[in-house]
Scaffold this motif. Structure first.
Motif, PDB file in Angstrom:
ATOM      1  N   ARG A 136       0.822  -1.211   0.000  1.00 45.49           N
ATOM      2  CA  ARG A 136       0.000   0.000   0.000  1.00 45.49           C
ATOM      3  C   ARG A 136       0.859   1.266   0.000  1.00 45.49           C
ATOM      4  O   ARG A 136       0.508   2.266  -0.636  1.00 45.49           O
ATOM      5  N   ILE A 137       1.963   1.225   0.696  1.00 44.21           N
ATOM      6  CA  ILE A 137       2.826   2.409   0.743  1.00 44.21           C
ATOM      7  C   ILE A 137       3.554   2.598  -0.580  1.00 44.21           C
ATOM      8  O   ILE A 137       3.819   3.730  -1.005  1.00 44.21           O
ATOM      9  N   ALA A 138       3.877   1.483  -1.233  1.00 46.41           N
ATOM     10  CA  ALA A 138       4.412   1.501  -2.600  1.00 46.41           C
ATOM     11  C   ALA A 138       5.620   2.414  -2.763  1.00 46.41           C
ATOM     12  O   ALA A 138       5.736   3.148  -3.744  1.00 46.41           O
ATOM     13  N   GLY A 139       6.500   2.405  -1.793  1.00 43.70           N
ATOM     14  CA  GLY A 139       7.752   3.136  -1.916  1.00 43.70           C
ATOM     15  C   GLY A 139       7.675   4.626  -1.682  1.00 43.70           C
ATOM     16  O   GLY A 139       8.678   5.335  -1.857  1.00 43.70           O
ATOM     17  N   ARG A 140       6.513   5.132  -1.278  1.00 39.89           N
ATOM     18  CA  ARG A 140       6.393   6.583  -1.090  1.00 39.89           C
ATOM     19  C   ARG A 140       7.184   7.075   0.108  1.00 39.89           C
ATOM     20  O   ARG A 140       7.673   8.211   0.107  1.00 39.89           O
ATOM     21  N   VAL A 141       7.288   6.259   1.138  1.00 40.30           N
ATOM     22  CA  VAL A 141       8.142   6.566   2.289  1.00 40.30           C
ATOM     23  C   VAL A 141       8.821   5.261   2.709  1.00 40.30           C
ATOM     24  O   VAL A 141       8.338   4.173   2.384  1.00 40.30           O
ATOM     25  N   PRO A 142       9.930   5.337   3.445  1.00 38.22           N
ATOM     26  CA  PRO A 142      10.577   4.110   3.906  1.00 38.22           C
ATOM     27  C   PRO A 142       9.697   3.336   4.881  1.00 38.22           C
ATOM     28  O   PRO A 142       8.949   3.920   5.673  1.00 38.22           O
ATOM     29  N   VAL A 143       9.814   2.015   4.805  1.00 35.86           N
ATOM     30  CA  VAL A 143       9.132   1.122   5.745  1.00 35.86           C
ATOM     31  C   VAL A 143      10.194   0.459   6.626  1.00 35.86           C
ATOM     32  O   VAL A 143      11.077  -0.241   6.124  1.00 35.86           O
ATOM     33  N   VAL A 144      10.110   0.719   7.934  1.00 37.37           N
ATOM     34  CA  VAL A 144      10.987   0.082   8.904  1.00 37.37           C
ATOM     35  C   VAL A 144      10.195  -1.035   9.576  1.00 37.37           C
ATOM     36  O   VAL A 144       8.980  -0.903   9.793  1.00 37.37           O
ATOM     37  N   PHE A 145      10.862  -2.126   9.892  1.00 36.24           N
ATOM     38  CA  PHE A 145      10.183  -3.282  10.477  1.00 36.24           C
ATOM     39  C   PHE A 145      10.905  -3.715  11.738  1.00 36.24           C
ATOM     40  O   PHE A 145      12.139  -3.729  11.797  1.00 36.24           O
ATOM     41  N   ASP A 146      10.134  -4.087  12.783  1.00 38.39           N
ATOM     42  CA  ASP A 146      10.725  -4.774  13.927  1.00 38.39           C
ATOM     43  C   ASP A 146       9.705  -5.727  14.539  1.00 38.39           C
ATOM     44  O   ASP A 146       8.589  -5.867  14.045  1.00 38.39           O
ATOM     45  N   SER A 147      10.116  -6.388  15.593  1.00 36.59           N
ATOM     46  CA  SER A 147       9.341  -7.330  16.406  1.00 36.59           C
ATOM     47  C   SER A 147       9.559  -8.767  15.932  1.00 36.59           C
ATOM     48  O   SER A 147       9.118  -9.159  14.844  1.00 36.59           O
ATOM     49  N   GLY A 148      10.294  -9.513  16.743  1.00 34.65           N
ATOM     50  CA  GLY A 148      10.579 -10.910  16.459  1.00 34.65           C
ATOM     51  C   GLY A 148      11.886 -11.161  15.754  1.00 34.65           C
ATOM     52  O   GLY A 148      12.241 -12.321  15.503  1.00 34.65           O
ATOM     53  N   VAL A 149      12.644 -10.123  15.427  1.00 33.37           N
ATOM     54  CA  VAL A 149      13.907 -10.286  14.702  1.00 33.37           C
ATOM     55  C   VAL A 149      14.972 -10.804  15.666  1.00 33.37           C
ATOM     56  O   VAL A 149      15.277 -10.168  16.678  1.00 33.37           O
ATOM     57  N   ARG A 150      15.534 -11.954  15.367  1.00 30.89           N
ATOM     58  CA  ARG A 150      16.539 -12.562  16.235  1.00 30.89           C
ATOM     59  C   ARG A 150      17.823 -12.925  15.503  1.00 30.89           C
ATOM     60  O   ARG A 150      18.837 -13.184  16.134  1.00 30.89           O
ATOM     61  N   GLN A 151      17.795 -13.020  14.165  1.00 34.94           N
ATOM     62  CA  GLN A 151      18.980 -13.468  13.445  1.00 34.94           C
ATOM     63  C   GLN A 151      18.996 -12.876  12.040  1.00 34.94           C
ATOM     64  O   GLN A 151      18.031 -12.248  11.603  1.00 34.94           O
ATOM     65  N   GLY A 152      20.115 -13.110  11.358  1.00 32.82           N
ATOM     66  CA  GLY A 152      20.297 -12.513  10.051  1.00 32.82           C
ATOM     67  C   GLY A 152      19.311 -12.989   9.012  1.00 32.82           C
ATOM     68  O   GLY A 152      18.882 -12.211   8.142  1.00 32.82           O
ATOM     69  N   SER A 153      18.914 -14.257   9.086  1.00 30.10           N
ATOM     70  CA  SER A 153      17.927 -14.746   8.119  1.00 30.10           C
ATOM     71  C   SER A 153      16.578 -14.080   8.333  1.00 30.10           C
ATOM     72  O   SER A 153      15.810 -13.902   7.372  1.00 30.10           O
ATOM     73  N   ASP A 154      16.263 -13.678   9.571  1.00 30.16           N
ATOM     74  CA  ASP A 154      15.033 -12.922   9.817  1.00 30.16           C
ATOM     75  C   ASP A 154      15.066 -11.586   9.079  1.00 30.16           C
ATOM     76  O   ASP A 154      14.064 -11.138   8.522  1.00 30.16           O
ATOM     77  N   VAL A 155      16.226 -10.945   9.109  1.00 31.74           N
ATOM     78  CA  VAL A 155      16.373  -9.671   8.410  1.00 31.74           C
ATOM     79  C   VAL A 155      16.120  -9.868   6.917  1.00 31.74           C
ATOM     80  O   VAL A 155      15.411  -9.087   6.274  1.00 31.74           O
ATOM     81  N   ALA A 156      16.677 -10.945   6.362  1.00 32.19           N
ATOM     82  CA  ALA A 156      16.492 -11.224   4.934  1.00 32.19           C
ATOM     83  C   ALA A 156      15.022 -11.449   4.599  1.00 32.19           C
ATOM     84  O   ALA A 156      14.513 -10.955   3.575  1.00 32.19           O
ATOM     85  N   ILE A 157      14.307 -12.175   5.455  1.00 32.30           N
ATOM     86  CA  ILE A 157      12.888 -12.438   5.211  1.00 32.30           C
ATOM     87  C   ILE A 157      12.096 -11.136   5.233  1.00 32.30           C
ATOM     88  O   ILE A 157      11.237 -10.897   4.367  1.00 32.30           O
ATOM     89  N   ALA A 158      12.374 -10.283   6.225  1.00 32.54           N
ATOM     90  CA  ALA A 158      11.653  -9.013   6.312  1.00 32.54           C
ATOM     91  C   ALA A 158      11.931  -8.133   5.095  1.00 32.54           C
ATOM     92  O   ALA A 158      11.022  -7.482   4.559  1.00 32.54           O
ATOM     93  N   LEU A 159      13.164  -8.107   4.631  1.00 30.29           N
ATOM     94  CA  LEU A 159      13.491  -7.332   3.433  1.00 30.29           C
ATOM     95  C   LEU A 159      12.765  -7.887   2.209  1.00 30.29           C
ATOM     96  O   LEU A 159      12.249  -7.129   1.380  1.00 30.29           O
ATOM     97  N   ALA A 160      12.709  -9.208   2.104  1.00 31.06           N
ATOM     98  CA  ALA A 160      12.041  -9.828   0.971  1.00 31.06           C
ATOM     99  C   ALA A 160      10.543  -9.540   0.959  1.00 31.06           C
ATOM    100  O   ALA A 160       9.916  -9.518  -0.099  1.00 31.06           O
TER     101      ALA A 160
END
Length: 449
Positions: free
Chosen positions: A363-387
């Motif tokens: 919905r935001i479609a790149g108009r502003v940055p989207v930051v994500f948190d909650s449940g991130v514990r390891q590097g693969s979590d970061v990759a999933i959130a980015l994907a």
């Protein structure tokens, strides 16, 4: 160049971090040395528990209610799988990204965590130095143990954002944002989901809230507006119309709490003498004033416009979970949306953030940055959130655990390990840049609920 000495202004600073991290650990192992800071998430948490008091660990690790939101955040990651893609040239990988118009060596941020003195005496200073060493932006908590100006002085080259808990005093809000801008913060992160303090069962069972001990209120006691509020409170004297507070029994814990408050009261009293501060009414008045003004349940969307009057910095709204709220955030003209349920600390049985990330990002479609948190514990979590559409991913509890285990070195090791695993995950999924990660890198778990 080691990660701790990397130039954070160099977008290439995080390249090759996985090779260096593993090499350092395995080479040290030849002589029998194992990492001081555990690499595995469960072991890291266990080590932190051993290093902290029961009250401190409960405050940092705990969640709201039955902690079902904490579990749901983690379970959401378990419902996604990464596709391994071999036979692609991934010999050169790039973690760099652009956030708020600035080139960064990685998409990782440190989320705001309050009362870090519960984990280590160096608290926010240690976190800031570790973050600066790796070029990771650090979001200063409004509930910090160290004033923002002192953090800036300790890590002058670091990138910083400032989290605002919207106080009941607009004059105080304006003062905090002026200070954040003057101390070199790059953006303001307005946290929306703490207008009421969550039902945190671990803390309630221990009858422990650090703020009542004068902990985690350094941003307030160092603020001239807050100091005046305290003096005004003392000058007015007791409010006859206010309900009487229950009597406090004199116990060793009562005395210890009084001493803690007195030790941290110098900014309010102007005295470095614990004896003088024990005699002064100002330290206790500072705690009571904080408890009165900390938040306001009356905050609405219309109120947010005032923040633009208080600062010229970009404004990010943190605590967005519903897609309609993300669109409303765009309508009021904010500069970023931070998807977060406070790591499960506010509302039990909340919607897990990862499950709503794709819809909000679409919905935001790149108009502003989207930051994500909650449940991130390891590097693969970061990759999933980015994907799934995040532009930046914020790390919370794990760096606090590293701080508890080994201070600044512990924070640095935890963040380094997250980045190293992200780098490896990038290569094993056949990607050479974090910007190339999208939903095609993922597979939903069959039958996952």
């Amino acid at each position: 160049m080691t990660p701790s000495s990397a130039d954070p202004s160099d977008p290439a600073a995080a390249r090759g971090i996985s090779r260096r991290a593993q090499s350092d650990i395995y080479r040290a192992g030849i002589s029998g040395s194992t990492p001081r800071v555990p690499v595995a998430g469960d072991a890291l948490e266990a080590a932190a528990r051993s290093a902290m008091s029961a009250e401190a660990f409960a405050y940092i690790a705990g969640g709201a209610g039955a902690e079902r939101t904490v579990d749901a955040n983690r379970a959401a990651f378990g419902r996604r799988q990464l596709w391994p893609r071999p036979l692609r040239d991934v010999s050169t990988r790039d973690l760099s990204t652009t956030f708020l118009g600035v080139d960064r060596p990685s998409p990782l941020l440190l989320a705001p965590l309050g009362v870090m003195e519960l984990a280590h005496r160096d608290a926010d200073l240690a976190v800031a130095r570790a973050a600066a060493a790796l070029g990771v932006p650090y979001t200063l908590s409004n509930q910090a143990s160290v004033a923002m100006e002192d953090v800036a002085a300790a890590a002058p080259g670091g990138s910083r954002l400032f989290q605002l808990y919207w106080s009941a005093s607009d004059e105080l809000n304006a003062s905090l944002l002026r200070r954040a801008e003057a101390s070199g913060c790059e953006a303001i992160v307005v946290t929306l989901d703490t207008h009421l303090l969550g039902w945190r069962t671990r803390d309630l069972d221990l009858a422990y809230l650090p703020f009542t001990r004068g902990l985690g209120i350094a941003q307030y006691t160092s603020d001239p507006v807050f100091q005046q509020l305290v003096r005004d409170r003392v000058r007015r004297g007791p409010d006859a119309a206010a309900p009487a507070a229950p009597p406090v029994r004199l116990t060793p814990k009562t005395v210890a709490a009084g001493l803690t408050i007195a030790r941290r009261a110098g900014a309010v009293t102007g005295s470095g003498s614990i004896r003088d501060n024990l005699r002064s009414p100002l330290p206790r008045a500072a705690v009571e004033t904080f408890l009165d003004v900390f938040s306001t349940p009356a905050l609405t969307w219309d109120d947010l416009a005032r923040a633009r009057e208080w600062t010229t910095l970009p404004i990010i709204l943190k605590g967005i979970v519903h897609p309609d709220d993300a669109i409303r955030a765009l309508d009021v003209g904010v500069d970023g949306v931070w998807i977060s349920n406070h790591g499960g600390r506010q509302l039990d049985q909340s919607v897990p953030t990862l499950d709503v990330l794709p819809t909000i990002a679409e919905r935001i479609a790149g108009r502003v940055p989207v930051v994500f948190d909650s449940g991130v514990r390891q590097g693969s979590d970061v990759a999933i959130a980015l994907a799934l559409g995040a532009d930046a991913v914020a790390l919370g509890r794990p760096y606090a655990y590293g701080l508890a285990v080994a201070g600044e070195e512990g924070v640095r090791e935890v963040v380094r390990n997250i980045l190293a695993e992200l780098d490896i995950t990038l290569g094993l999924t056949g990607h050479t840049a974090v910007g190339d990660l999208d939903h095609h890198a993922l597979r939903d778990v069959p039958g996952g609920s």
